[in-house]
Design a protein around this motif. Structure first.
Motif, PDB file in Angstrom:
ATOM      1  N   ASP A 188     -41.689   2.492  55.085  1.00  0.00           N
ATOM      2  CA  ASP A 188     -42.010   0.451  55.233  1.00  0.00           C
ATOM      3  C   ASP A 188     -42.622  -0.310  54.663  1.00  0.00           C
ATOM      4  O   ASP A 188     -43.202  -1.635  54.552  1.00  0.00           O
ATOM      5  N   GLU A 189     -42.233  -0.140  53.390  1.00  0.00           N
ATOM      6  CA  GLU A 189     -42.357  -0.963  52.366  1.00  0.00           C
ATOM      7  C   GLU A 189     -40.989  -0.612  51.486  1.00  0.00           C
ATOM      8  O   GLU A 189     -41.127   0.827  51.436  1.00  0.00           O
ATOM      9  N   GLY A 190     -40.696  -1.934  50.330  1.00  0.00           N
ATOM     10  CA  GLY A 190     -39.640  -1.864  50.040  1.00  0.00           C
ATOM     11  C   GLY A 190     -40.104  -1.806  48.254  1.00  0.00           C
ATOM     12  O   GLY A 190     -40.887  -3.722  48.196  1.00  0.00           O
ATOM     13  N   TRP A 191     -39.540  -1.839  47.556  1.00  0.00           N
ATOM     14  CA  TRP A 191     -39.227  -2.196  46.189  1.00  0.00           C
ATOM     15  C   TRP A 191     -38.890  -3.459  45.735  1.00  0.00           C
ATOM     16  O   TRP A 191     -37.674  -3.905  46.615  1.00  0.00           O
ATOM     17  N   ASP A 192     -39.713  -4.403  44.943  1.00  0.00           N
ATOM     18  CA  ASP A 192     -39.189  -6.169  44.839  1.00  0.00           C
ATOM     19  C   ASP A 192     -38.563  -5.599  43.417  1.00  0.00           C
ATOM     20  O   ASP A 192     -38.349  -4.226  43.054  1.00  0.00           O
ATOM     21  N   PHE A 193     -37.396  -6.804  42.500  1.00  0.00           N
ATOM     22  CA  PHE A 193     -36.711  -6.228  41.661  1.00  0.00           C
ATOM     23  C   PHE A 193     -37.465  -6.135  40.433  1.00  0.00           C
ATOM     24  O   PHE A 193     -36.552  -7.167  39.492  1.00  0.00           O
ATOM     25  N   THR A 194     -38.845  -7.059  40.458  1.00  0.00           N
ATOM     26  CA  THR A 194     -39.585  -6.755  39.156  1.00  0.00           C
ATOM     27  C   THR A 194     -40.508  -5.735  38.425  1.00  0.00           C
ATOM     28  O   THR A 194     -41.184  -5.726  37.602  1.00  0.00           O
ATOM     29  N   ALA A 195     -39.259  -4.630  38.595  1.00  0.00           N
ATOM     30  CA  ALA A 195     -40.618  -3.564  37.812  1.00  0.00           C
ATOM     31  C   ALA A 195     -40.378  -3.519  36.477  1.00  0.00           C
ATOM     32  O   ALA A 195     -39.491  -4.011  36.124  1.00  0.00           O
ATOM     33  N   PHE A 196     -41.582  -2.898  35.517  1.00  0.00           N
ATOM     34  CA  PHE A 196     -41.697  -3.058  34.398  1.00  0.00           C
ATOM     35  C   PHE A 196     -42.554  -2.454  33.816  1.00  0.00           C
ATOM     36  O   PHE A 196     -43.331  -1.095  34.122  1.00  0.00           O
ATOM     37  N   PHE A 197     -41.831  -1.527  32.681  1.00  0.00           N
ATOM     38  CA  PHE A 197     -42.579  -0.525  31.844  1.00  0.00           C
ATOM     39  C   PHE A 197     -44.592  -0.927  31.317  1.00  0.00           C
ATOM     40  O   PHE A 197     -44.447  -2.571  30.358  1.00  0.00           O
ATOM     41  N   ALA A 198     -45.086  -0.345  31.088  1.00  0.00           N
ATOM     42  CA  ALA A 198     -46.695  -1.054  30.621  1.00  0.00           C
ATOM     43  C   ALA A 198     -46.958   0.451  30.526  1.00  0.00           C
ATOM     44  O   ALA A 198     -48.002   1.767  31.258  1.00  0.00           O
ATOM     45  N   ASP A 199     -47.474   0.672  29.055  1.00  0.00           N
ATOM     46  CA  ASP A 199     -47.263   2.331  28.268  1.00  0.00           C
ATOM     47  C   ASP A 199     -46.162   2.947  29.296  1.00  0.00           C
ATOM     48  O   ASP A 199     -44.952   2.578  29.079  1.00  0.00           O
ATOM     49  N   ASP A 200     -47.344   3.648  29.626  1.00  0.00           N
ATOM     50  CA  ASP A 200     -46.869   5.507  30.463  1.00  0.00           C
ATOM     51  C   ASP A 200     -46.435   4.502  31.933  1.00  0.00           C
ATOM     52  O   ASP A 200     -46.111   5.855  32.794  1.00  0.00           O
TER      53      ASP A 200
END
Length: 326
Positions: free
Chosen positions: A235-247
């Motif tokens: 019932d949730e979905g990913w936005d397009f704004t994912a990014f790496f933050a260390d590991d």
């Protein structure tokens, strides 16, 4: 579980912020449009320069604070502004109109200005490398794009990813790199339903998110092989704004409520303590920029809560669909 964060810097800018992005792969400075100004910011959110722009046109601009320059992707021209806001040159091109909504501009790792502009035929776009002194084209190549919007993503090896959206119709990606000032190399991702979101500091991994719903994918670069897949909770979905933050990977989950989350290397999802944030943008060294209603802030995690149990999940339990391969 909620991961604690801390504020490293904060600034209040005049006017609504329409976009924010790094100027280079090291994320040593950022460009943002606030009201009628293009503003260059340091990682400590100090103002490094400011130039006038048309707030009514949604083009992606770039700045080079060390040289006092701004590169403007306008409605029908690309212009290079000096530190006073005076145009050193203007390069005219067919106007952005209809399904060709807006373009982008950037400085590559050698300081050469580049831009995406419509072709005169309006059936594709051109990537142009411009002479920094005269504004005349040094190199030109074509990409099969009809962008509602297009964003540059800087890689540490000189490639610049062009993450293009065509409204609800498609999402495509190309990587471009100018060699010898006379030739633009192009890598075509070949997909039409994935959004390029980020590249890791080594340049060997990228994140893509599904255009119309689906998993978050970590891929190798430049082979684009899938090395990790993370499904969103039910019932949730990913936005397009994912990014790496260390590991970790940081992204936004969209559902009945919007929440910012961190994904561990084993695929566990935990909330980020970001109560004032409206959206997050990647920065350097495991940090990010958070846009709030009144300010722009730089944040980092103070602890990944390693070893703590998530209610209802054993520490050694992998979430289905979220097995990490790295």
């Amino acid at each position: 579980m909620t991961i604690a964060t801390e504020t490293l810097a904060e600034i209040a800018l005049d006017g609504k912020i329409s976009y924010l992005g790094p100027n280079d792969a090291a994320r040593s400075s950022f460009s943002t449009v606030a009201g009628g100004s293009l503003v260059a910011l340091s990682p400590q959110l100090e103002v490094l320069g400011q130039w006038p722009v048309d707030p009514g046109h949604f083009g992606f601009h770039a700045t080079c604070p060390s040289r006092g320059l701004a590169l403007i992707s306008g409605p029908a021209e690309v212009s290079l502004l000096d530190h006073t806001g005076r145009a050193r040159w203007r390069y005219s091109h067919p106007a952005w109109t209809g399904v060709f909504g807006s373009g982008c501009a950037w400085f590559d790792e050698n300081g050469l200005p580049h831009a995406v502009v419509p072709a005169a035929s309006y059936d594709h776009c051109l990537v142009i490398c411009l002479d920094p002194g005269s504004g005349q084209p040094l190199a030109v190549t074509r990409i099969q794009a009809e962008p509602t919007g297009i964003t540059p993503v800087h890689h540490p090896d000189g490639w610049v990813g062009l993450s293009e959206g065509e409204g609800q119709h498609a999402a495509r990606t190309w990587w471009v790199r100018t060699s010898g000032q006379r030739h633009i190399e192009v890598l075509d991702a070949g997909w039409d339903d994935w959004v390029l979101s980020d590249v890791d500091p080594s340049g060997s991994m990228i994140i893509t998110t599904a255009h119309l719903g689906g998993p978050l994918l970590v891929r190798s670069f430049p082979s684009l092989e899938i090395v990790r897949s993370v499904d969103s909770p039910q019932d949730e979905g990913w936005d397009f704004t994912a990014f790496f933050a260390d590991d970790m990977i940081v992204n936004t989950l969209l559902g009945k409520q919007i929440r910012f989350v961190a994904i561990s290397p084993r695929g566990r999802i935990a909330n980020l303590d970001q109560p004032e944030a409206r959206c997050l943008f990647p920065a350097a060294d495991g940090t990010w920029l958070a846009l709030t209603q009144r300010t722009l802030q730089r944040h980092r995690m103070t602890s990944t809560e390693a070893g703590k149990e998530i209610p209802g999940q054993r520490n050694d339990e992998e979430i289905p669909g979220q097995g990490a391969l790295w």
